[in-house]
Design a protein around this motif. Structure first.
Motif, PDB file in Angstrom:
ATOM      1  N   LEU A   1       1.035  -1.131   0.172  1.00  0.00           N
ATOM      2  CA  LEU A   1      -0.018  -0.208  -0.040  1.00  0.00           C
ATOM      3  C   LEU A   1       1.120   1.268  -0.111  1.00  0.00           C
ATOM      4  N   ASN A   2       1.041   1.746  -1.076  1.00  0.00           N
ATOM      5  CA  ASN A   2       1.837   2.808  -1.383  1.00  0.00           C
ATOM      6  C   ASN A   2       1.536   4.168  -1.375  1.00  0.00           C
ATOM      7  N   GLU A   3       2.359   5.012  -0.565  1.00  0.00           N
ATOM      8  CA  GLU A   3       2.330   6.515  -0.310  1.00  0.00           C
ATOM      9  C   GLU A   3       0.712   6.859  -0.042  1.00  0.00           C
TER      10      GLU A   3
ATOM     11  N   HIS B   1       8.546  12.395 -10.352  1.00  0.00           N
ATOM     12  CA  HIS B   1       7.235  11.552 -10.444  1.00  0.00           C
ATOM     13  C   HIS B   1       6.204  12.034 -11.627  1.00  0.00           C
ATOM     14  N   LEU B   2       5.679  11.002 -12.385  1.00  0.00           N
ATOM     15  CA  LEU B   2       4.660  11.611 -13.313  1.00  0.00           C
ATOM     16  C   LEU B   2       5.299  12.139 -14.610  1.00  0.00           C
ATOM     17  N   LEU B   3       6.540  11.798 -14.774  1.00  0.00           N
ATOM     18  CA  LEU B   3       7.132  12.581 -15.934  1.00  0.00           C
ATOM     19  C   LEU B   3       6.947  11.608 -17.179  1.00  0.00           C
TER      20      LEU B   3
ATOM     21  N   GLY C   1       9.564   5.589 -11.921  1.00  0.00           N
ATOM     22  CA  GLY C   1      10.292   4.835 -12.965  1.00  0.00           C
ATOM     23  C   GLY C   1       9.647   5.090 -14.291  1.00  0.00           C
ATOM     24  N   THR C   2       8.664   5.906 -14.561  1.00  0.00           N
ATOM     25  CA  THR C   2       8.083   6.251 -15.901  1.00  0.00           C
ATOM     26  C   THR C   2       9.047   7.109 -16.494  1.00  0.00           C
ATOM     27  N   GLY C   3       9.628   8.268 -15.733  1.00  0.00           N
ATOM     28  CA  GLY C   3      10.431   9.301 -16.264  1.00  0.00           C
ATOM     29  C   GLY C   3      11.914   8.750 -16.548  1.00  0.00           C
TER      30      GLY C   3
ATOM     31  N   GLY D   1       4.432   3.709 -12.405  1.00  0.00           N
ATOM     32  CA  GLY D   1       3.098   4.100 -12.126  1.00  0.00           C
ATOM     33  C   GLY D   1       2.597   4.587 -13.518  1.00  0.00           C
ATOM     34  N   THR D   2       2.795   5.760 -13.739  1.00  0.00           N
ATOM     35  CA  THR D   2       2.013   6.649 -14.669  1.00  0.00           C
ATOM     36  C   THR D   2       2.246   5.944 -16.087  1.00  0.00           C
ATOM     37  N   ILE D   3       3.188   5.459 -16.605  1.00  0.00           N
ATOM     38  CA  ILE D   3       3.237   4.974 -17.800  1.00  0.00           C
ATOM     39  C   ILE D   3       2.181   3.564 -18.082  1.00  0.00           C
TER      40      ILE D   3
HETATM   41  P1  13P Z   1       5.570   7.125 -12.096  1.00  0.00           P
HETATM   42  O1  13P Z   1       4.123   7.389 -11.832  1.00  0.00           O
HETATM   43  O2  13P Z   1       6.427   8.436 -12.173  1.00  0.00           O
HETATM   44  O3  13P Z   1       6.177   6.029 -12.700  1.00  0.00           O
HETATM   45  O4  13P Z   1       6.045   6.964 -10.444  1.00  0.00           O
HETATM   46  C1  13P Z   1       5.502   5.919  -9.901  1.00  0.00           C
HETATM   47  C2  13P Z   1       5.882   5.796  -8.549  1.00  0.00           C
HETATM   48  O5  13P Z   1       7.014   6.309  -8.043  1.00  0.00           O
HETATM   49  C3  13P Z   1       4.886   5.294  -7.607  1.00  0.00           C
HETATM   50  O6  13P Z   1       5.276   5.436  -6.083  1.00  0.00           O
END
Ligand code: 13P
Length: 302
Positions: A87-89, A185-187, A215-217, A237-239
């Motif tokens: 359960l993240n963040e 984050h979210l890049l 990881g996305t960016g 996440g975002t990707i």
């Molecule tokens: P991104 O959405 O930038 O890939 O990051 C995910 C993340 O770090 C979730 O903790």
């Protein structure tokens, strides 16, 4: 199989020169897609959900974290892979405690409004509670900037101070530390500039496994290098949401769904099922990351 410890997975990765991925899901097909990808590549994996989304104050429909915990635990039980459930963040302690009681075996609290003393003592409490329930705790020192695709801006972050990080880990007892080393984050456009010297320094000073969020960016080469320097968990996440959205967008752009049997579009699971296509699109991205961070074919070694 039963859930395995997230730090166990991270330590195995650290000792064997790879990283384990946390691929953030948001619903049934996204979490199944992560396991599809891990099974295809015989990879250990961390599955889970974002507390900041499930517990978001902006929600118009209330969610119950227990549903997500039970779901993740059942999915882990039905694969032969070693899986941890994170359960993240989450932004509230209440959500994390409910999460622990519904099956999550790893948790992370996120807040940048607390003083370091308050943050340490809150994490101490979480560590005590989580360990009692057989779970582990991740925390972040420093702050990742956030990218905002709608305004094309990146917020100001703060890189992790190695001495502060070492002291925090020592005093709070957390099991894993997320670090801010240039990652964002979210890049989605361009790549973050990773500070490899800072990673080297953090590895020397911090006694627990390190986590690379955002990881996305991060470019493929930089991910490989960060892992080679000892980052043993990578969050993505975002990707995955982007892959899901694009797949559905393509489907709707190419099909006249008004004149199709809705059960073929959603629910039957055949080649015309839009959500199966979206699940596959997520799985393909996850496979790509698993190969980059080197966890392919490591499941049977754990
Ligand atoms: P991104 O959405 O930038 O890939 O990051 C995910 C993340 O770090 C979730 O903790």
């Amino acid at each position: 199989m039963a859930l395995v410890s997230m730090t166990g997975l991270m330590n195995h990765a650290l000792q064997n020169g790879y990283a384990v991925g946390y691929f953030e899901a948001w619903n049934m097909e996204s979490i199944l897609a992560v396991v599809d990808a891990a099974e295809r590549t015989n990879s250990p994996v961390i599955i889970g959900f974002g507390g900041q989304f499930i517990g978001s104050k902006k929600r118009t429909v209330r969610e119950n974290i227990e549903h997500y915990g039970y779901l993740g635990k059942a999915i882990a039980k039905n694969t032969k892979l070693p899986v941890a459930l994170l359960l993240n963040e989450a932004h509230t302690v209440d959500l994390l405690i409910k999460g622990l009681h519904s099956g999550f075996n790893a948790i992370m609290y996120e807040s940048h409004d607390l003083s370091i003393e308050e943050f340490t003592s809150l994490n101490k409490y979480l560590v005590k509670t989580a360990h009692y329930l057989g779970a582990v705790v991740e925390a972040e020192i420093g702050q990742l900037p956030d990218s905002d695709i709608s305004s094309n801006t990146i917020s100001k972050g703060e890189k992790t101070d190695p001495d502060l990080a070492a002291k925090f880990v020592e005093e709070s007892g957390v099991d894993a530390l997320a670090v801010s080393v240039g990652n964002v984050h979210l890049l989605e456009s361009g790549h973050a500039e990773i500070d490899f010297d800072l990673i080297r320094c953090l590895r020397k000073k911090v006694k627990v496994p390190l986590v690379l969020h955002g990881g996305t960016g991060i470019s493929e080469d930089d991910l490989r290098q960060a892992v080679s320097l000892g980052m043993c968990k990578v969050n993505v996440g975002t990707i995955l949401k982007r892959a899901y959205l694009k797949s559905i967008q393509n489907y709707l752009g190419n099909h006249d769904v008004d004149h199709m049997d809705p059960h073929n579009v959603i629910g039957r699971g055949g080649s015309m099922d839009m959500l199966c296509g979206a699940r596959e699109a997520i799985a393909e991205e996850v496979v790509r990351f698993i190969k980059i961070i080197g966890s392919e074919n490591k499941a049977h070694l754990i």
